[in-house]
Design an enzyme around this catalytic site. Sequence first.
Site, PDB file in Angstrom:
ATOM      1  N   TRP A  32     -18.658  40.195  -8.243  1.00 30.58           N
ATOM      2  CA  TRP A  32     -18.796  38.868  -8.412  1.00 30.58           C
ATOM      3  C   TRP A  32     -20.498  39.132  -9.270  1.00 30.58           C
ATOM      4  O   TRP A  32     -20.892  37.824  -9.994  1.00 30.58           O
ATOM      5  CB  TRP A  32     -19.239  37.826  -7.346  1.00 30.58           C
ATOM      6  CG  TRP A  32     -20.060  36.452  -7.225  1.00 30.58           C
ATOM      7  CD1 TRP A  32     -21.708  36.355  -7.566  1.00 30.58           C
ATOM      8  CD2 TRP A  32     -19.679  35.621  -7.949  1.00 30.58           C
ATOM      9  NE1 TRP A  32     -22.175  35.001  -7.584  1.00 30.58           N
ATOM     10  CE2 TRP A  32     -20.546  34.394  -8.079  1.00 30.58           C
ATOM     11  CE3 TRP A  32     -18.686  35.394  -8.725  1.00 30.58           C
ATOM     12  CZ2 TRP A  32     -20.420  33.330  -8.529  1.00 30.58           C
ATOM     13  CZ3 TRP A  32     -18.309  34.112  -9.099  1.00 30.58           C
ATOM     14  CH2 TRP A  32     -19.124  33.668  -9.572  1.00 30.58           C
TER      15      TRP A  32
ATOM     16  N   TYR B 142     -29.271  34.403  -7.232  1.00 30.91           N
ATOM     17  CA  TYR B 142     -28.033  33.729  -7.185  1.00 30.91           C
ATOM     18  C   TYR B 142     -28.614  33.340  -5.668  1.00 30.91           C
ATOM     19  O   TYR B 142     -28.143  32.044  -5.166  1.00 30.91           O
ATOM     20  CB  TYR B 142     -26.643  34.047  -7.463  1.00 30.91           C
ATOM     21  CG  TYR B 142     -25.669  33.653  -7.855  1.00 30.91           C
ATOM     22  CD1 TYR B 142     -25.061  31.940  -8.050  1.00 30.91           C
ATOM     23  CD2 TYR B 142     -24.674  34.293  -6.561  1.00 30.91           C
ATOM     24  CE1 TYR B 142     -23.670  31.911  -7.355  1.00 30.91           C
ATOM     25  CE2 TYR B 142     -23.392  33.197  -5.620  1.00 30.91           C
ATOM     26  CZ  TYR B 142     -22.583  32.127  -7.156  1.00 30.91           C
ATOM     27  OH  TYR B 142     -22.378  31.893  -6.206  1.00 30.91           O
TER      28      TYR B 142
ATOM     29  N   GLU C  53     -15.294  31.125  -9.247  1.00 28.50           N
ATOM     30  CA  GLU C  53     -14.611  32.027  -8.328  1.00 28.50           C
ATOM     31  C   GLU C  53     -12.899  32.736  -8.605  1.00 28.50           C
ATOM     32  O   GLU C  53     -12.963  33.070  -8.743  1.00 28.50           O
ATOM     33  CB  GLU C  53     -14.376  31.022  -7.271  1.00 28.50           C
ATOM     34  CG  GLU C  53     -15.366  30.389  -6.937  1.00 28.50           C
ATOM     35  CD  GLU C  53     -16.659  31.810  -6.036  1.00 28.50           C
ATOM     36  OE1 GLU C  53     -15.816  32.566  -5.719  1.00 28.50           O
ATOM     37  OE2 GLU C  53     -17.760  31.149  -5.795  1.00 28.50           O
TER      38      GLU C  53
END
Length: 201
Positions: free
Chosen positions: A52, A22, A44
Amino acid sequence: MPGSDGRPRCGWAVSSADYERYHDEEWGTPVHGETALFERLTLEAFQSGLSWITILRKREAFRSAFRGFDPAVVAAFDADDVERLLGDAGIVRNRRKITATVANAQALLRLPGDAPLTSLLERHRPAPGPAPRTLADVPAITPESTALARELRSVGFRFVGPTTAYAMLQATGYVDDHLRDCWRRGCRSRDEDPAVLPGPS
């Protein structure tokens, strides 16, 4: 810190292969298109209060559950869709976040112009600053993200506070918070060769 190939990366990116991928391919890379930006904003928001990595590993399930994050499709979700999503173990099953996503799609469609979310984010792009040396130098909230969150809420978006707004600005390339010595610092595309880029700023 060195990653799997020895190249220096932001410290958060070296704890797993998912994070490294990522970091190298997406984080801080400019994102174009309302659907892609809506996806990032949604993810988000879902990340709020969670790691995350949890969102990254559920990303394909999110894309399937929210029909590719097409704002027009998501805006038409009804109570049956909300219940369907609450029963989907592949995503984060949080009613407030799910209903906020539907409301956000509806708010996006009400905005004027051909690329309203792009325009809104551009208005709150932070001015370039010095490259952070350590993770402690990277803020969680800025005046720009506070103003962005305020404007998003004023036009009907939900679950978008200053921290979520800043995370989106980082993730979508509106600010470059790669550390000074990270090999991705200054790259504007996942395809750029750092060997031919200028040194860290």
